[in-house]
Write a protein that holds these residues in place. Structure first.
Motif, short mmCIF file in Angstrom:
data_model
loop_
_atom_site.label_atom_id
_atom_site.label_comp_id
_atom_site.label_asym_id
_atom_site.label_seq_id
_atom_site.Cartn_x
_atom_site.Cartn_y
_atom_site.Cartn_z
N UNK A 9 13.00 4.81 22.16
CA UNK A 9 12.73 5.04 23.57
C UNK A 9 11.87 6.29 23.71
N UNK A 10 10.89 6.23 24.60
CA UNK A 10 10.03 7.39 24.82
C UNK A 10 9.06 7.12 25.95
N UNK A 11 8.42 8.17 26.47
CA UNK A 11 7.44 7.97 27.54
C UNK A 11 6.31 7.03 27.11
N UNK A 12 5.87 7.17 25.83
CA UNK A 12 4.81 6.32 25.29
C UNK A 12 5.20 5.86 23.89
N UNK A 13 4.82 4.62 23.58
CA UNK A 13 4.96 4.08 22.24
C UNK A 13 3.69 3.31 21.91
N UNK A 14 3.39 3.17 20.62
CA UNK A 14 2.20 2.41 20.21
C UNK A 14 2.49 1.80 18.85
N UNK A 15 2.53 0.47 18.79
CA UNK A 15 2.90 -0.24 17.57
C UNK A 15 1.77 -1.21 17.22
#
Length: 241
Positions: A9-15
């Motif tokens: 969980x976080x403000x932004x993620x990028x996978x």
């Protein structure tokens, strides 16, 4: 076999499972490569240590989408660290306000060591990119004598409180689970190139992995039936008493 569950969980993620020059996309859920990289960083495994990476890459992987988030786009500028020369403008995509539960199934001793590494990481773990730090503790539970799907079914719903308020009318929530295919589900599997073989900068390599989508239902703690009863006139009764 045991299963280690993680909260992402976080403000932004990028996978990202692929990158094309200046366009850096993101999948709609965490990739196996990204999560294994996160664990390898926490455990202090260097990028060129392929022999130490192999046991982590062999873990069976799955992820539950608790809060899908919103895909956003950013135009990224950068300068070379040594020359100061401007780098090409790049287009990068992120998931904003997303929450996932990832699970890894395998050897109990290996998962115990990885869980300990998450609590005292050698290198800072991040959610796909260095600009995406986690907002909540990563470690959830180490399940023993359970399957990957059973562990993902038993973990409580991890969505943010503001997101849960939109689902108060439901006693249970149906969530999507993406997990590695087995001999019984190969016919319904898709492929994704996110099985890590090497993270070394000079020969980074990934191969195809099969993935199946399924659904699980988990209790909703924000259900109207589970919320405590509140009557504002109770305060008047207490005052008169």
């Amino acid at each position: 076999m045991s299963v280690l569950t993680l909260l992402l969980a976080g403000p932004l993620q990028a996978w990202g499972a692929s990158a094309r020059f200046t366009r850096r996309t993101t999948e709609s859920a965490p990739t196996k490569s990204g999560v294994i990289g996160l664990l390898a960083a926490a455990a202090g495994i260097e990028r060129d240590a392929d022999d130490k990476l192999a046991p982590l890459a062999a873990l069976r992987f799955g992820v539950r989408i608790d809060q899908p988030g919103t895909r956003i786009r950013d135009f990224h500028t950068a300068h070379h660290g040594d020359t100061g020369k401007s780098m090409p403008l790049s287009e990068r995509f992120y998931l904003a306000d997303a929450v996932f539960v990832a699970a890894l199934e395998g050897d109990h001793h290996l998962l115990t060591a990885l869980r300990a590494a998450l609590r005292t990481p050698t290198y800072m773990p991040f959610l796909g990119r260095r600009s995406c730090p986690p907002s909540r503790p990563l470690d959830l539970t180490l399940h023993t004598s359970r399957s990957l799907l059973d562990a993902l079914h038993r973990e409580p719903w991890q969505a943010s409180p503001w997101y849960r308020t939109h689902h108060r009318g439901h006693d249970e929530i149906e969530l999507t689970v993406l997990h590695e295919a087995d001999e019984h589900t190969q016919h319904a599997a898709d492929t994704l190139r996110d099985q890590p073989v090497s993270f070394a900068a000079e020969h980074r390599r990934h191969v195809l992995r099969t993935q199946v989508a399924s659904r699980v239902r988990v209790p909703n703690p924000q259900s109207a039936r589970r919320l405590p009863r509140h009557d504002p006139f109770d305060a008047l009764d207490e005052e008169s008493a």
